[in-house]
Design an enzyme around this catalytic site. Structure first.
Site, short mmCIF file in Angstrom:
data_model
loop_
_atom_site.label_atom_id
_atom_site.label_comp_id
_atom_site.label_asym_id
_atom_site.label_seq_id
_atom_site.Cartn_x
_atom_site.Cartn_y
_atom_site.Cartn_z
CB VAL A 155 -5.73 0.53 1.58
CG1 VAL A 155 -4.81 -0.59 1.12
CG2 VAL A 155 -6.80 0.80 0.52
N GLY A 156 -4.66 0.80 4.54
CA GLY A 156 -3.63 0.52 5.56
C GLY A 156 -4.23 -0.13 6.79
CB CYS A 166 13.53 9.12 7.22
SG CYS A 166 14.44 8.02 6.12
CE LYS A 205 -1.52 3.13 2.59
NZ LYS A 205 -1.64 4.27 1.67
CD GLU A 248 13.69 0.94 8.64
OE1 GLU A 248 14.26 1.94 9.11
OE2 GLU A 248 14.18 -0.20 8.71
N GLY A 283 -4.59 5.56 4.08
CA GLY A 283 -4.06 4.83 5.24
C GLY A 283 -5.15 4.27 6.12
CD GLU A 341 10.68 13.19 10.31
OE1 GLU A 341 9.52 12.84 10.52
OE2 GLU A 341 11.53 12.45 9.78
N GLY A 363 -4.48 3.50 -2.10
CA GLY A 363 -5.58 3.85 -1.20
C GLY A 363 -5.12 4.64 0.01
P1 NAD Z 1 2.78 8.77 7.10
O1 NAD Z 1 3.17 8.06 8.34
O2 NAD Z 1 1.74 9.82 7.19
O3 NAD Z 1 2.23 7.72 6.02
C1 NAD Z 1 2.98 6.56 5.69
C2 NAD Z 1 2.03 5.51 5.13
O4 NAD Z 1 1.15 5.09 6.17
C3 NAD Z 1 1.14 6.04 3.99
O5 NAD Z 1 1.00 5.04 3.00
C4 NAD Z 1 -0.18 6.28 4.70
O6 NAD Z 1 -1.30 6.21 3.85
C5 NAD Z 1 -0.19 5.13 5.71
N1 NAD Z 1 -1.11 5.31 6.83
C6 NAD Z 1 -1.57 6.48 7.34
N2 NAD Z 1 -2.44 6.23 8.34
C7 NAD Z 1 -2.53 4.89 8.48
C8 NAD Z 1 -3.27 4.03 9.33
N3 NAD Z 1 -4.10 4.50 10.24
N4 NAD Z 1 -3.10 2.70 9.19
C9 NAD Z 1 -2.27 2.20 8.26
N5 NAD Z 1 -1.56 2.96 7.40
C10 NAD Z 1 -1.68 4.30 7.51
O7 NAD Z 1 4.12 9.33 6.47
P2 NAD Z 1 4.32 10.30 5.23
O8 NAD Z 1 3.88 11.67 5.59
O9 NAD Z 1 3.75 9.66 4.02
O10 NAD Z 1 5.93 10.27 5.11
C11 NAD Z 1 6.78 11.06 5.89
C12 NAD Z 1 7.26 10.33 7.14
O11 NAD Z 1 7.89 9.11 6.79
C13 NAD Z 1 8.30 11.11 7.90
O12 NAD Z 1 8.04 11.05 9.27
C14 NAD Z 1 9.60 10.37 7.59
O13 NAD Z 1 10.63 10.50 8.52
C15 NAD Z 1 9.13 8.98 7.49
N6 NAD Z 1 10.09 8.20 6.71
C16 NAD Z 1 10.90 7.28 7.34
C17 NAD Z 1 11.85 6.59 6.62
C18 NAD Z 1 12.76 5.56 7.27
O14 NAD Z 1 13.31 4.72 6.55
N7 NAD Z 1 12.97 5.60 8.56
C19 NAD Z 1 11.98 6.82 5.26
C20 NAD Z 1 11.15 7.77 4.66
C21 NAD Z 1 10.20 8.44 5.40
#
Ligand code: NAD
Length: 471
Positions: A205-206, A278, A169, A244, A202, A378, A200
């Site tokens: 689908v998540g 990140c 997803k 991650e 989060g 962050e 989809g």
């Molecule tokens: P996010 O956490 O908002 O979303 C990540 C994914 O989770 C998306 O696909 C989103 O749709 C899904 N999601 C959201 N709510 C959910 C739920 N309730 N249940 C299941 N899935 C759900 O992150 P973002 O804004 O897309 O990305 C930025 C963040 O990602 C930053 O905090 C960054 O540090 C982190 N990041 C970490 C790494 C790493 O390797 N450590 C790498 C890249 C980004």
């Protein structure tokens, strides 16, 4: 107008059951370029069912069969390298410089996983007993928008190596990139159901992936807040999780470093992926005695650095992915000003000529105190905090005074000294004298930056369940 109206389930591009649409917006000018149809719980369940069925045979494949699949994938991804790079630039405004590096890393990562698999023993002996490393099951892969296909390749090549099947997803902001990646996996000829992609939201689908009992493991990359929600939900069905998450990585410049080299490199490391990374080195720790010199080099570096169209090969900072992300970064710049940090360069005005898009000026705060919010939270944009320290011990204390522990950086004229300092920092990956990536070396976070590791043997073991048989 573009239209993304299929998703990849059970070896076919199918029309989703879900009907909600999501606008595709170009971050360079905020113009709508098309629509994507998003999947729902039924689409997700269909993908999980396909993965569960495929697992019965895929988990029994030999090491050589999996290597052959990865080699086929390597050929297809290499062939589509340009398309994969271009769509990243276009969809989320990643700079050409960064996106080219990401696609090159995809190729390196698959190669590294092939090597890892060749050397890996799925039957091991400990003491007098045999330990079998068994595929964990169906993996739910949930990822963010900021390097979407890079994460897909790392996680899926590991899942394939481990004999797992997967449902991916991606972020709803990455549907165009996902489309090309799904075409690559299709062309690689993996058996149907081994890899499935469901576009989809989060919370739809998540959330279904998180609660579905037929998913055995979740490999998540994203924010710490969402990672915690997923881990809490996953425990009900005792799913394995790798998380991650976010970071606020320190970059220590020691007093014997060559500042003319170390400071521009530090700025590049802070503005990685336009600051939307990140592992971005967002806290620059410098000796107080060198603060003025560092400030002068940093300011000059940024003045010569291009913020602009991500397609241009010399652009270092492109637009923020969305208006929401743009507003968030601006809020943090205002917070920094209120907290009393000194604005060395940048600020809240739009860069000249880039008023239509989500562009933020490359911004540096200096004389930042590590207790300020801009040093602790962050930001995920091109905002660097320069923090002065008194001596080496103080530098290490500031570096470790954070909730996160994803990455860190140390610069010094003396490698041994740099190693000594690096070894005292609590972070999953520490780079000395620059930024580097190693596709066989573990990546992951201490503390609030996550649980588990990716890449190489450490990454592969996260997709395997040890089973000991004792006589
Ligand atoms: P996010 O956490 O908002 O979303 C990540 C994914 O989770 C998306 O696909 C989103 O749709 C899904 N999601 C959201 N709510 C959910 C739920 N309730 N249940 C299941 N899935 C759900 O992150 P973002 O804004 O897309 O990305 C930025 C963040 O990602 C930053 O905090 C960054 O540090 C982190 N990041 C970490 C790494 C790493 O390797 N450590 C790498 C890249 C980004």
């Amino acid at each position: 107008m573009k239209s993304i109206n299929t998703m990849y389930i059970n070896g076919e591009f199918v029309t989703p059951h879900g009907t909600t649409t999501f606008d595709l917006i170009n971050p360079v000018n905020n113009q709508k370029t098309g629509e994507a149809v998003l999947g729902d719980e039924i689409d997700t369940q269909n993908a999980i069912t396909a993965a569960k069925e495929a697992f019965k045979t895929f988990s029994k494949t030999t090491k050589q069969e999996r290597i052959t699949y990865l080699e086929k994938l390597l050929v297809v991804i290499s062939k589509r390298e340009k398309d994969l790079t271009d769509i990243m630039v276009e969809e989320y405004g990643g700079t050409f410089q960064f996106c080219s590096m990401v696609t090159q890393n995809m190729i390196n990562d698959i190669n590294a996983m092939i090597d890892t698999l060749k050397d890996f023993d799925f039957e091991q002996t400990t003491g007098n007993s045999k330990v079998f490393l068994q595929s964990v099951g169906v993996v739910g892969i949930i990822i963010p928008w900021n390097m979407s296909n890079g994460f897909i390749v790392t996680k899926l090549s590991t899942a394939i190596a481990a004999g797992c099947t997967s449902v991916v997803k991606p972020s709803e902001m990455s549907t165009q990139q996902t489309q090309i990646m799904a075409e690559c996996f299709h062309e690689a000829g993996l058996p149907k159901g081994v890899i499935n992609f469901v576009n989809g939201l989060g919370d739809i689908v998540g959330a279904e992936i998180t609660r579905n009992p037929d998913v055995s493991k979740i490999a998540f990359t994203g924010s710490t807040v969402v990672g915690k929600m997923i881990a809490k939900g996953a425990v009900d069905t005792m799913k394995r999780v790798t998380l991650e998450l976010g970071g606020k990585s320190p970059n220590i410049i020691l007093d014997d470093a060559n500042l003319e080299e170390a400071v521009p490199t530090a700025i590049f490391a802070a503005y990685l992926n336009s600051g939307q990374a990140c592992a971005a080195a967002t806290r620059l720790l410098v000796p107080v005695s060198k603060l003025d010199e560092v400030n002068a080099i940093a300011k000059a570096t940024v003045q010569n650095m291009k913020v602009g169209n991500p397609k241009d090969a010399d652009t270092v900072v492109g637009p923020m992915v969305s208006k929401k992300q743009y507003e968030r970064v601006l809020d943090y710049i205002r917070i920094g000003q209120k907290e009393g940090a000194v604005l060395l360069t940048g600020g809240t005005d739009k860069p000249e000529g880039l008023e239509e898009g989500n562009f933020v000026k490359a911004t540096i705060f200096t004389n930042v105190n590590n207790n300020m919010r801009i040093a602790r939270e962050e930001i995920f944009g091109p905002v660097l905090c320069i923090i002065p320290y008194n001596d080496e011990k103080h530098a290490v204390a500031i570096a470790n005074d954070t909730d996160y522990g994803l990455a860190a950086y140390v610069s010094s004229g003396n490698k041994e000294r740099a190693y000594r300092v690096a070894s005292q920092i609590d972070a999953g990956r520490i780079c000395i004298n620059g930024i580097s990536h190693d596709s066989k070396t573990p990546f992951g976070g201490f503390k609030q930056s996550g649980i588990g590791r990716e890449y190489g043997v450490f990454g592969l073991e996260e997709y395997l369940e040890p089973k000991a048989i004792l006589e």
